[in-house]
Design a protein around this motif. Structure first.
Motif, mmCIF file in Angstrom:
data_model
loop_
_atom_site.group_PDB
_atom_site.id
_atom_site.type_symbol
_atom_site.label_atom_id
_atom_site.label_comp_id
_atom_site.label_asym_id
_atom_site.label_seq_id
_atom_site.Cartn_x
_atom_site.Cartn_y
_atom_site.Cartn_z
ATOM 1 N N GLU A 97 0.829 -1.217 0.000
ATOM 2 C CA GLU A 97 0.000 0.000 0.000
ATOM 3 C C GLU A 97 0.862 1.266 0.000
ATOM 4 O O GLU A 97 0.464 2.305 0.524
ATOM 5 C CB GLU A 97 -0.932 -0.008 1.211
ATOM 6 C CG GLU A 97 -1.886 -1.200 1.237
ATOM 7 C CD GLU A 97 -2.794 -1.183 2.457
ATOM 8 O OE1 GLU A 97 -2.671 -0.250 3.273
ATOM 9 O OE2 GLU A 97 -3.627 -2.105 2.584
ATOM 10 N N ALA A 98 2.021 1.196 -0.592
ATOM 11 C CA ALA A 98 2.937 2.340 -0.583
ATOM 12 C C ALA A 98 2.328 3.563 -1.265
ATOM 13 O O ALA A 98 2.535 4.702 -0.825
ATOM 14 C CB ALA A 98 4.251 1.962 -1.270
ATOM 15 N N GLU A 99 1.557 3.361 -2.319
ATOM 16 C CA GLU A 99 0.967 4.480 -3.063
ATOM 17 C C GLU A 99 -0.553 4.491 -2.959
ATOM 18 O O GLU A 99 -1.236 5.107 -3.790
ATOM 19 C CB GLU A 99 1.404 4.411 -4.530
ATOM 20 C CG GLU A 99 2.913 4.550 -4.716
ATOM 21 C CD GLU A 99 3.328 4.598 -6.175
ATOM 22 O OE1 GLU A 99 2.443 4.478 -7.045
ATOM 23 O OE2 GLU A 99 4.525 4.774 -6.446
ATOM 24 N N LEU A 100 -1.077 3.857 -1.945
ATOM 25 C CA LEU A 100 -2.528 3.878 -1.711
ATOM 26 C C LEU A 100 -2.928 5.249 -1.159
ATOM 27 O O LEU A 100 -2.289 5.753 -0.231
ATOM 28 C CB LEU A 100 -2.912 2.773 -0.732
ATOM 29 C CG LEU A 100 -4.410 2.610 -0.445
ATOM 30 C CD1 LEU A 100 -5.123 2.038 -1.673
ATOM 31 C CD2 LEU A 100 -4.625 1.692 0.758
ATOM 32 N N PRO A 101 -3.961 5.889 -1.724
ATOM 33 C CA PRO A 101 -4.390 7.194 -1.208
ATOM 34 C C PRO A 101 -4.691 7.140 0.287
ATOM 35 O O PRO A 101 -5.159 6.124 0.808
ATOM 36 C CB PRO A 101 -5.648 7.503 -2.030
ATOM 37 C CG PRO A 101 -5.447 6.739 -3.307
ATOM 38 C CD PRO A 101 -4.726 5.484 -2.910
ATOM 39 N N LEU A 102 -4.416 8.237 0.974
ATOM 40 C CA LEU A 102 -4.516 8.268 2.424
ATOM 41 C C LEU A 102 -5.912 7.935 2.922
ATOM 42 O O LEU A 102 -6.075 7.170 3.869
ATOM 43 C CB LEU A 102 -4.093 9.648 2.935
ATOM 44 C CG LEU A 102 -4.068 9.821 4.456
ATOM 45 C CD1 LEU A 102 -3.084 8.847 5.093
ATOM 46 C CD2 LEU A 102 -3.709 11.264 4.822
ATOM 47 N N HIS A 103 -6.943 8.501 2.321
ATOM 48 C CA HIS A 103 -8.320 8.288 2.773
ATOM 49 C C HIS A 103 -9.076 7.332 1.844
ATOM 50 O O HIS A 103 -10.281 7.473 1.626
ATOM 51 C CB HIS A 103 -9.058 9.634 2.848
ATOM 52 C CG HIS A 103 -8.419 10.612 3.802
ATOM 53 N ND1 HIS A 103 -8.449 10.424 5.171
ATOM 54 C CD2 HIS A 103 -7.715 11.755 3.567
ATOM 55 C CE1 HIS A 103 -7.791 11.430 5.747
ATOM 56 N NE2 HIS A 103 -7.341 12.248 4.800
ATOM 57 N N PHE A 104 -8.334 6.385 1.323
ATOM 58 C CA PHE A 104 -8.972 5.405 0.440
ATOM 59 C C PHE A 104 -9.928 4.535 1.246
ATOM 60 O O PHE A 104 -9.601 4.067 2.335
ATOM 61 C CB PHE A 104 -7.910 4.535 -0.234
ATOM 62 C CG PHE A 104 -8.440 3.604 -1.281
ATOM 63 C CD1 PHE A 104 -8.617 4.038 -2.580
ATOM 64 C CD2 PHE A 104 -8.765 2.293 -0.961
ATOM 65 C CE1 PHE A 104 -9.089 3.181 -3.557
ATOM 66 C CE2 PHE A 104 -9.247 1.435 -1.928
ATOM 67 C CZ PHE A 104 -9.410 1.878 -3.231
ATOM 68 N N GLU A 105 -11.116 4.332 0.710
ATOM 69 C CA GLU A 105 -12.125 3.531 1.405
ATOM 70 C C GLU A 105 -11.823 2.041 1.183
ATOM 71 O O GLU A 105 -11.921 1.532 0.078
ATOM 72 C CB GLU A 105 -13.525 3.870 0.890
ATOM 73 C CG GLU A 105 -14.631 3.136 1.636
ATOM 74 C CD GLU A 105 -16.013 3.507 1.136
ATOM 75 O OE1 GLU A 105 -16.993 2.867 1.560
ATOM 76 O OE2 GLU A 105 -16.116 4.419 0.295
ATOM 77 N N ARG A 106 -11.464 1.401 2.266
ATOM 78 C CA ARG A 106 -11.136 -0.017 2.177
ATOM 79 C C ARG A 106 -12.405 -0.859 2.168
ATOM 80 O O ARG A 106 -13.443 -0.478 2.692
ATOM 81 C CB ARG A 106 -10.274 -0.440 3.371
ATOM 82 C CG ARG A 106 -8.908 0.215 3.391
ATOM 83 C CD ARG A 106 -8.205 -0.085 4.691
ATOM 84 N NE ARG A 106 -6.843 0.420 4.675
ATOM 85 C CZ ARG A 106 -5.800 -0.237 4.188
ATOM 86 N NH1 ARG A 106 -5.955 -1.452 3.712
ATOM 87 N NH2 ARG A 106 -4.591 0.296 4.203
ATOM 88 N N SER A 107 -12.249 -2.011 1.625
ATOM 89 C CA SER A 107 -13.338 -2.986 1.641
ATOM 90 C C SER A 107 -12.725 -4.372 1.517
ATOM 91 O O SER A 107 -11.573 -4.536 1.148
ATOM 92 C CB SER A 107 -14.327 -2.731 0.493
ATOM 93 O OG SER A 107 -13.694 -2.943 -0.755
ATOM 94 N N SER A 108 -13.531 -5.345 1.831
ATOM 95 C CA SER A 108 -13.066 -6.727 1.705
ATOM 96 C C SER A 108 -13.524 -7.330 0.382
ATOM 97 O O SER A 108 -13.647 -8.539 0.252
ATOM 98 C CB SER A 108 -13.595 -7.571 2.867
ATOM 99 O OG SER A 108 -15.021 -7.552 2.859
#
Length: 236
Positions: A97-108
């Protein structure tokens, strides 16, 4: 022999205690993907703890991407436990997750997990994936071979002889006489050359000779009496 069969009950109980201690760390108290609480599953080759729902999606990725194990239901090997100790959710997500946006909405959801691990969508170009020692060595060797352009030569098979060559070789082996070994003479044969015996009592002077052991002075003015043969020859 299956590696799991070599894990005794005592060793398996020790592994369970180690894994339970790892789950108590703040970074491992949540699923590495969906952030749900109290994960009870893990991906042993990714070094992460995940929840049951995400573990099902990980299984669908295939074992070449993720190898899922239960914390309590499966038998763990020592190298798997050691890799979980050296990695964990925080270290693994630093790569995935090095370049995952900070407020990215996670889901399963299946799409998020496939994008994360299969497509490597948020992996930094210069990032190094945490991996067991054997996998790291394999990747490093492959990378060095690729950079150097070295291509190992394929070993050539020995040429088989044709029928004529085979017959000729067998004929030569049969015709060629075996190497004879020349028998070395004894000391008596080398140093004493016997001529016809002289009459009894006749004295002859030994010639002045030099050899490696005695100097010629020892033989000066020295006479030798030749005794008649005793048993191996008779004379009239």
């Amino acid at each position: 022999m299956n590696g799991k069969a070599s894990v005794s009950k005592e060793l398996n109980a020790k592994h369970s205690k180690i894994l339970e201690a790892l789950l108590k760390k703040p970074d491992n108290r949540e699923c590495a993907d969906c952030r749900s609480k109290a994960p009870r599953w893990a991906s042993v080759n990714l070094g992460i703890f995940i929840c049951m729902q995400c573990s099902g999606i990980h299984r669908s990725l295939g074992v070449h991407i993720s190898q899922v194990r239960s914390i309590t239901l499966d038998t763990w090997l020592p190298d798997q436990v050691a890799f979980m100790q050296s990695t964990g959710n925080a270290k693994a997500n630093q790569y995935w997750e090095a370049e995952l946006p900070l407020h990215f909405e996670r889901s399963s959801s299946d799409a998020f997990i496939r994008a994360k691990y299969d497509e490597k969508k948020w992996v930094s170009p210069g990032g190094i994936q945490p991996a067991p020692v054997a996998s790291q060595l394999s990747c490093k060797v492959s990378h060095l071979v690729e950079i150097s352009g070295y291509k190992p030569e394929t070993p050539k098979k020995a040429r088989t002889l044709s029928l004529d060559e085979d017959l000729l070789l067998k004929h030569v082996l049969q015709v060629t006489p075996p190497e004879t070994r020349i028998r070395a003479g004894s000391v008596d044969m080398k140093e004493n050359v016997y001529a016809l015996p002289l009459p009894v009592g006749m004295e002859v002077k030994k010639p002045n000779q030099k050899n490696e052991i005695f100097s010629g002075e020892l033989y000066q003015n020295r006479s030798t009496t030749i005794a008649p043969p005793s048993s191996w020859a008779t004379f009239d």
